[in-house]
Design a protein around this motif. Structure first.
Motif, mmCIF file in Angstrom:
data_model
loop_
_atom_site.group_PDB
_atom_site.id
_atom_site.type_symbol
_atom_site.label_atom_id
_atom_site.label_comp_id
_atom_site.label_asym_id
_atom_site.label_seq_id
_atom_site.Cartn_x
_atom_site.Cartn_y
_atom_site.Cartn_z
ATOM 1 N N LEU A 202 0.815 -1.202 0.000
ATOM 2 C CA LEU A 202 0.000 0.000 0.000
ATOM 3 C C LEU A 202 0.856 1.262 0.000
ATOM 4 C CD1 LEU A 202 -2.838 -1.015 2.480
ATOM 5 C CD2 LEU A 202 -3.025 -0.689 0.027
ATOM 6 N N LYS A 203 1.975 1.194 0.700
ATOM 7 C CA LYS A 203 2.870 2.363 0.739
ATOM 8 C C LYS A 203 3.410 2.673 -0.655
ATOM 9 C CE LYS A 203 6.829 4.261 3.216
ATOM 10 N NZ LYS A 203 7.866 3.999 4.250
ATOM 11 N N GLU A 204 3.798 1.628 -1.378
ATOM 12 C CA GLU A 204 4.264 1.841 -2.750
ATOM 13 C C GLU A 204 3.152 2.463 -3.596
ATOM 14 O OE1 GLU A 204 7.278 -2.006 -2.847
ATOM 15 O OE2 GLU A 204 5.646 -1.801 -4.304
ATOM 16 N N SER A 205 1.905 1.944 -3.373
ATOM 17 C CA SER A 205 0.790 2.495 -4.135
ATOM 18 C C SER A 205 0.564 3.954 -3.781
ATOM 19 C CB SER A 205 -0.479 1.686 -3.857
ATOM 20 O OG SER A 205 -1.576 2.236 -4.526
ATOM 21 N N GLU A 206 0.692 4.287 -2.472
ATOM 22 C CA GLU A 206 0.512 5.677 -2.049
ATOM 23 C C GLU A 206 1.586 6.586 -2.660
ATOM 24 O OE1 GLU A 206 -1.351 4.558 2.340
ATOM 25 O OE2 GLU A 206 0.629 5.474 2.139
ATOM 26 N N THR B 175 -9.040 8.128 -9.795
ATOM 27 C CA THR B 175 -9.201 7.136 -10.861
ATOM 28 C C THR B 175 -7.945 6.297 -10.993
ATOM 29 O OG1 THR B 175 -10.698 8.621 -12.032
ATOM 30 C CG2 THR B 175 -9.712 6.830 -13.295
ATOM 31 N N ALA B 176 -6.798 7.004 -10.972
ATOM 32 C CA ALA B 176 -5.526 6.272 -11.043
ATOM 33 C C ALA B 176 -5.343 5.404 -9.800
ATOM 34 C CB ALA B 176 -4.366 7.257 -11.203
ATOM 35 N N LEU B 177 -5.786 5.955 -8.675
ATOM 36 C CA LEU B 177 -5.641 5.207 -7.427
ATOM 37 C C LEU B 177 -6.498 3.946 -7.437
ATOM 38 C CD1 LEU B 177 -4.572 5.003 -4.539
ATOM 39 C CD2 LEU B 177 -6.489 6.429 -3.800
ATOM 40 N N LYS B 178 -7.675 4.068 -7.976
ATOM 41 C CA LYS B 178 -8.542 2.887 -8.051
ATOM 42 C C LYS B 178 -7.913 1.807 -8.911
ATOM 43 C CE LYS B 178 -12.923 5.276 -7.257
ATOM 44 N NZ LYS B 178 -14.221 5.697 -7.829
ATOM 45 N N GLU B 179 -7.266 2.269 -10.006
ATOM 46 C CA GLU B 179 -6.572 1.283 -10.825
ATOM 47 C C GLU B 179 -5.447 0.623 -10.052
ATOM 48 O OE1 GLU B 179 -5.282 3.412 -14.207
ATOM 49 O OE2 GLU B 179 -7.297 3.678 -15.090
ATOM 50 N N SER B 180 -4.737 1.459 -9.261
ATOM 51 C CA SER B 180 -3.660 0.901 -8.435
ATOM 52 C C SER B 180 -4.219 -0.043 -7.374
ATOM 53 C CB SER B 180 -2.876 2.042 -7.772
ATOM 54 O OG SER B 180 -1.885 1.531 -6.915
ATOM 55 N N TYR C 247 -15.951 5.246 2.799
ATOM 56 C CA TYR C 247 -15.228 4.108 2.251
ATOM 57 C C TYR C 247 -15.069 4.262 0.739
ATOM 58 C CZ TYR C 247 -15.439 1.341 6.543
ATOM 59 O OH TYR C 247 -15.261 0.875 7.813
ATOM 60 N N LEU C 248 -13.820 4.160 0.306
ATOM 61 C CA LEU C 248 -13.536 4.113 -1.122
ATOM 62 C C LEU C 248 -13.311 2.687 -1.588
ATOM 63 C CD1 LEU C 248 -11.069 7.145 -1.324
ATOM 64 C CD2 LEU C 248 -13.539 7.129 -1.741
ATOM 65 N N TYR C 249 -12.791 1.885 -0.719
ATOM 66 C CA TYR C 249 -12.562 0.462 -1.014
ATOM 67 C C TYR C 249 -12.639 -0.307 0.292
ATOM 68 C CZ TYR C 249 -10.116 -3.899 -1.718
ATOM 69 O OH TYR C 249 -9.780 -5.234 -1.716
ATOM 70 N N ILE C 250 -13.159 -1.524 0.197
ATOM 71 C CA ILE C 250 -13.187 -2.423 1.359
ATOM 72 C C ILE C 250 -13.026 -3.840 0.852
ATOM 73 C CG2 ILE C 250 -15.709 -2.706 1.386
ATOM 74 C CD1 ILE C 250 -15.448 -2.554 4.486
ATOM 75 N N SER C 251 -12.198 -4.619 1.538
ATOM 76 C CA SER C 251 -11.848 -5.954 1.059
ATOM 77 C C SER C 251 -13.001 -6.931 1.275
ATOM 78 C CB SER C 251 -10.597 -6.457 1.782
ATOM 79 O OG SER C 251 -10.875 -6.683 3.145
ATOM 80 N N PRO C 252 -12.965 -8.070 0.558
ATOM 81 C CA PRO C 252 -14.050 -9.059 0.690
ATOM 82 C C PRO C 252 -14.170 -9.669 2.086
ATOM 83 C CG PRO C 252 -12.805 -9.422 -1.323
ATOM 84 C CD PRO C 252 -12.045 -8.407 -0.541
ATOM 85 N N ALA C 253 -13.192 -9.430 2.955
ATOM 86 C CA ALA C 253 -13.298 -9.978 4.315
ATOM 87 C C ALA C 253 -14.503 -9.424 5.047
ATOM 88 C CB ALA C 253 -12.020 -9.661 5.102
ATOM 89 N N ARG D 256 -5.007 -3.365 -8.685
ATOM 90 C CA ARG D 256 -3.840 -4.253 -8.767
ATOM 91 C C ARG D 256 -3.500 -4.839 -7.401
ATOM 92 N NH1 ARG D 256 -2.064 0.077 -12.074
ATOM 93 N NH2 ARG D 256 -0.803 0.905 -10.358
ATOM 94 N N ASP D 257 -3.778 -4.045 -6.366
ATOM 95 C CA ASP D 257 -3.450 -4.522 -5.012
ATOM 96 C C ASP D 257 -4.589 -5.313 -4.376
ATOM 97 O OD1 ASP D 257 -1.082 -3.195 -5.272
ATOM 98 O OD2 ASP D 257 -1.829 -1.356 -4.304
ATOM 99 N N ARG D 258 -5.689 -5.409 -5.067
ATOM 100 C CA ARG D 258 -6.850 -6.065 -4.483
ATOM 101 C C ARG D 258 -6.579 -7.540 -4.171
ATOM 102 N NH1 ARG D 258 -11.913 -4.222 -4.651
ATOM 103 N NH2 ARG D 258 -11.389 -2.770 -6.338
ATOM 104 N N VAL D 259 -5.724 -8.162 -4.966
ATOM 105 C CA VAL D 259 -5.429 -9.588 -4.767
ATOM 106 C C VAL D 259 -4.881 -9.816 -3.354
ATOM 107 C CG1 VAL D 259 -4.046 -11.518 -5.572
ATOM 108 C CG2 VAL D 259 -5.049 -9.912 -7.211
#
Length: 934
Positions: A275-279, A402-407, A431-437, A410-413
């Motif tokens: 996540l830090k790399e993505s940030e 938009t770019a962040l969502k694309e990033s 919330y912008l994103y939340i994992s399937p957990a 990629r990190d969703r896995v």
């Protein structure tokens, strides 16, 4: 130094004059010096030992007495040391002062010892201590079960749990921790923790000093929160864990140990690095934004928009009008409805402040994304008057998002493979994103939570606290942790421990995101609550058991002192080992003088002694579980008392071995005396009963002879009586000559009296037959209505002679009955003739009524003289009449109603009477419609 300088020359002028008392002999002086020195050292050692006992065992009763004894012994030792000193230095005042202090402590110690003596002797006996130990063992067994349950609960947790006791010795090392370390639990002290377990700093190379170990810090009283350390497993892999620890304190504040919970966050760390790399990638695309402000007068519609914001859209100040309509016309049509809804939600109080993101048209026709925030001002009635806020160009942020969502895609896995809940949200909690957990943890689908605020799901109590934290978000460190409850889809709440990290993706400090990782700590919270609750319950249970034990002891003593029977115990040889106070009141012998004596000595009869000895031997050999026996026992005053003894084997509850017997002794002297009196009375009653039985036999024989006599006499008298009546009738016909009027009256009297006498004889004969059972019913079917009319008509002449009315009243829908006509006729004749006999005016009414399909009631009602209430119970008895005097007006034998009652009962009926004196009587006969054949 002076002592060592003078200890060598024991002769000469170095000694003070009282050396004369020691005969100036060095050996004697040395003997006293060495002895006093040895005594002083011994006293000092004893004092130090008592002080150490006081420190190590503060739970001992009267432990302050140890300090008093230590002080007394210490001053005794000092006085012996002073004796050595005064051999060379005449400090007698100093020596006297020491002796005075020694005397003071001696008197204090003696006084305290004497004062505490009554309390010391009340300490529990070994038997009482053994009973308490058994109860404690039972409690310990229950505690062990609870401990096993707690161990199973802790062993099932995925988090590691480590605990130590008050001495720093490890007592808990659950399965998850053992798995991480690859080592079994081992009881070691705090000094050995870092040597036995491979604990390192987060670099995985630098060993962790003992002072930095979380459990050691918690043991020292520190609360450890979110401390990251590394554990190197046996395979050499470094695992990063998050440790939280706290000291374990009793409600009194006493520290009894420490506990640390650790969670493996190795994967989370990897995820955070990604996540830090993505940030960092986000930071490259973020651009600074220019802010504007607005001031909207809601009443007039006048709106001020700052020129800087207008310029950002390409307008000069005068080109964009300061009105609500000017703003509304430039909002993108697709966004306008949602923006207006959020404004209305704010006005209605559904939103704490107005926040909206929408597009506004620039002068060149393009659109820019705007973040609008505002707060309203209201009048006293709560109506909005004015809204002031900011307008921020977030176009670049939108592009960055938009770019962040694309990033993030990629990190969703990474996030989808994590059991923890990973989310990205704005600083406002959206919330912008939340994992399937979230499916397993909260029961929501990710799309159900994206775009919604975190505060919508928080427990109300936790939401207030987190909102306060959000207001200080810029003062928080880059990484911080919260624990709170979130509402599940089913309405329940789950405890989450969330680590937040503020991620900046623009040079502007306001352009930030929060990345959070949440883990389910519900089990840990429940375990913490369970531990606290269990401790409280155990303490309460122990207090309750102690209280019940005290109450039982008081009750036991009260029962022993007040019960009238003797409670006893014996050893295996039959000697008394315990006797309750009732023993002295029954036998006169004191308890102390009776204990340790054979119980068989209280048995008077040698025969009883032999029998009781056999019973006791069989009991000890376990041939019988218990026995009971009655015997005479001599008292101290020379009398005898009857006693009943009940004895059982005294078994050990655990080993099942026996150590004697126990039971009760009851004084049954009064019962024995009562039994003797009752036996004498029973013999007398038996004698009287035999006499009564003999008299009954005699009376039965007399009754039989009476019935036989009456039957015989009635039969013998009827023959001459018939002859008298026949001759009287012949004389009345005047076949043999005319009779004078006087002669006719005399003949008529002879006939009437003969007829009455014959009727009386018939009644006596019938009664005798009924008593002897010589009459049997002969049931047959007949019409009851016709039967009643015919029978009444036969008696109408008697009623006419007395000028009485005689009526028949029938209510018989089904008049056919089955019964004995002769018996019923005689019953009806007796009742109607009696009614005529005892009625002077008025009349007689005979009625019959069908009660149901099973029974009928025949009533004979007259207006005669009536019957007194006190005579109603005897009129159906033989030879009883209401008027029993010799001058009675109405003749008769008194058998009519007795015969009537017997006849009614013979045909399965009942007869009752109701009457009042002077008003008349009603006789009711209740009969079945179908009589039972004999």
């Amino acid at each position: 130094m002076l002592f060592h300088a003078n200890i060598i020359p024991l002769t000469g002028t170095a000694l003070i004059p009282h050396g004369t008392c020691y005969l100036w002999k060095p050996s004697l002086v040395g003997l006293h010096s060495v002895s006093n020195g040895a005594i002083a050292l011994a006293y000092a050692a004893i004092s130090l030992t008592l002080i150490q006992v006081f420190r190590k065992r503060p739970d001992l009763p009267f432990n302050w007495l140890l300090i008093l004894f230590a002080s007394f012994i210490l001053f005794c030792g000092i006085s012996h040391a002073i004796d050595i000193w005064t051999l060379w230095h005449p400090d007698y005042w100093f020596a006297g002062g020491i002796l005075a202090l020694t005397a003071w402590f001696s008197l204090g110690t003696a006084t305290a010892t004497i004062a505490l003596f009554p309390q010391v002797i009340t300490f529990p006996s070994p038997q009482q201590m053994a009973e308490k130990n058994r109860q404690l063992q039972k409690v310990n067994g229950e505690l062990q079960k609870e401990r096993q349950f707690l161990q199973a609960l802790l062993g099932s947790l995925s988090d590691g749990i480590i605990a130590c006791d008050a001495e720093g010795v490890l007592t808990l090392f659950n399965q998850a921790t053992q798995t991480w370390h690859g080592l079994p639990q081992k009881t070691i002290t705090a000094e050995e923790w870092s040597q036995y377990y491979s604990l390192y700093r987060t670099d995985g190379k630098t060993p962790l000093p003992k002072e930095e170990i979380p459990l050691f810090r918690a043991f020292q009283g520190e609360t450890v929160r979110d401390e990251q350390i590394a554990i190197v497993t046996q395979e050499g892999e470094a695992r990063i864990v998050l440790a939280n620890g706290t000291p374990i304190l009793l409600p009194t504040g006493e520290k009894v140990g420490a506990v640390v919970a650790i969670r493996d966050i190795t994967e989370i760390r990897k995820t955070e690095a990604a996540l830090k790399e993505s940030e960092e990638r986000w930071q490259l695309v973020l651009e600074g934004t220019g802010d504007g402000i607005f001031d909207w007068n809601i009443i007039t519609g006048e709106t001020f928009i700052s020129p800087q914001f207008k310029a950002n859209l390409g307008y000069r100040d005068e080109e964009m009008e300061n009105t609500y309509e000017g703003w509304e016309s430039r909002v993108h049509p697709d966004d306008l409805e949602e923006v207006l809804e959020r404004i209305q939600d704010n006005f209605a109080g559904r939103l704490p402040q107005y926040t909206a993101e929408y597009r506004m048209r620039c002068k060149d026709g393009t659109y820019k994304w705007i973040l609008a925030k505002g707060i309203d001002r209201r009048d006293e009635a709560g109506n909005p008057l004015r809204m002031v806020g900011s307008l921020q160009d977030i176009t670049r942020r939108k592009y960055t998002e938009t770019a962040l969502k694309e990033s993030l895609e990629r990190d969703r896995v990474i996030a989808e493979n994590s059991s923890d809940l990973i989310a990205t949200q704005t600083l406002d909690g959206i919330y912008l994103y939340i994992s399937p957990a979230c499916r397993s943890l909260l029961g929501y689908e990710p799309e159900q939570m994206v775009g919604r605020s975190l505060f919508e799901f928080l427990h109300p109590e936790d939401a207030t606290a987190l909102q306060k934290t959000q207001t200080l978000i810029h003062q928080l460190p880059e990484r911080y942790t919260h624990s709170y409850r979130m509402r599940r889809h089913d309405g329940s709440y789950t405890w989450l421990e969330t680590t937040h990290k503020i991620s900046r993706y623009s040079t502007d400090e306001n352009q930030q995101l929060i990345v959070s990782i949440s883990r389910d700590i519900t089990a840990r919270k429940q375990a913490e609550v369970a531990i606290v609750t269990l401790n409280q319950e155990l303490e309460q249970e122990l207090d309750d058991r102690k209280s019940r034990l005290k109450n039982i002891n008081r009750l036991y003593r009260s029962v022993l002192n007040n019960v009238r029977e003797v409670i006893f115990q014996t050893d295996k040889t039959g000697r008394w080992t315990f006797l309750s106070p009732a023993w002295e009141s029954i036998t006169g012998f004191g308890i102390e003088e009776s204990l340790n004596k054979p119980f068989i000595d209280c048995v008077y009869s040698e025969k009883d002694q032999q029998r009781i000895h056999t019973l006791f031997r069989d009991l000890i050999l376990e041939k019988r579980p218990a026995w009971r026996y009655e015997f005479r026992s001599p008292t101290k005053h020379g009398n005898f008392r009857w006693l009943e003894i009940y004895m059982r084997l005294n078994l050990d509850g655990e080993s099942k071995s026996h150590f004697g017997a126990y039971g009760t002794i009851n004084d049954i002297t009064e019962r024995k005396q009562a039994e003797a009196i009752l036996k004498a009375r029973a013999d007398e009653l038996a004698k009287q009963q035999r006499q009564i039985e003999l008299q009954n036999l005699q009376l039965q024989e007399a009754s039989r002879l009476k019935s036989q006599f009456l039957a015989t006499m009635s039969h013998e008298l009827r023959t001459p009586m018939n002859a008298i009546m026949g001759f009287s009738q012949m004389l009345q016909t005047q076949q043999y000559g005319e009779l004078t009027q006087r002669q006719q009256d005399m003949v008529s009297r002879i006939f009437n009296n003969s007829q009455n006498l014959l009727m009386m004889l018939n009644e006596v004969l019938d009664f005798s037959k009924l008593e002897a059972g010589g009459i049997e019913p002969n049931p047959e079917s007949f019409d009851l209505g016709k039967f009643l009319h015919l029978t009444v008509e036969e008696l109408r002449s008697l009623a006419d002679n007395k000028q009485l009315s005689l009526r028949v009243n029938l209510d018989l829908p089904h008049p056919i009955i089955t019964s004995d006509q002769n018996c019923l006729r005689r019953v009806l004749v007796n009742l109607v003739s009696n009614a005529i006999k005892f009625t002077n005016t008025g009349g007689i009414k005979v009625s019959a009524k069908e009660m149901d399909n099973e029974q009928i009631v025949i009533s004979v009602e007259d207006t005669g003289i009536g019957i007194d209430t006190q005579d109603l119970g005897t009129i159906f008895q033989a030879f009883r009449q209401v008027d029993q005097t010799l001058t009675r007006q109405h003749s008769g034998t008194g058998l009519g109603l007795a015969i009537t009652k017997s006849l009614v009962e013979m045909i399965d009926g009942t007869i009752h009477v109701e009457s009042q004196v002077g008003e008349g009587s009603v006789f009711r006969v209740r009969l079945p419609k179908s009589a039972t054949p004999p």
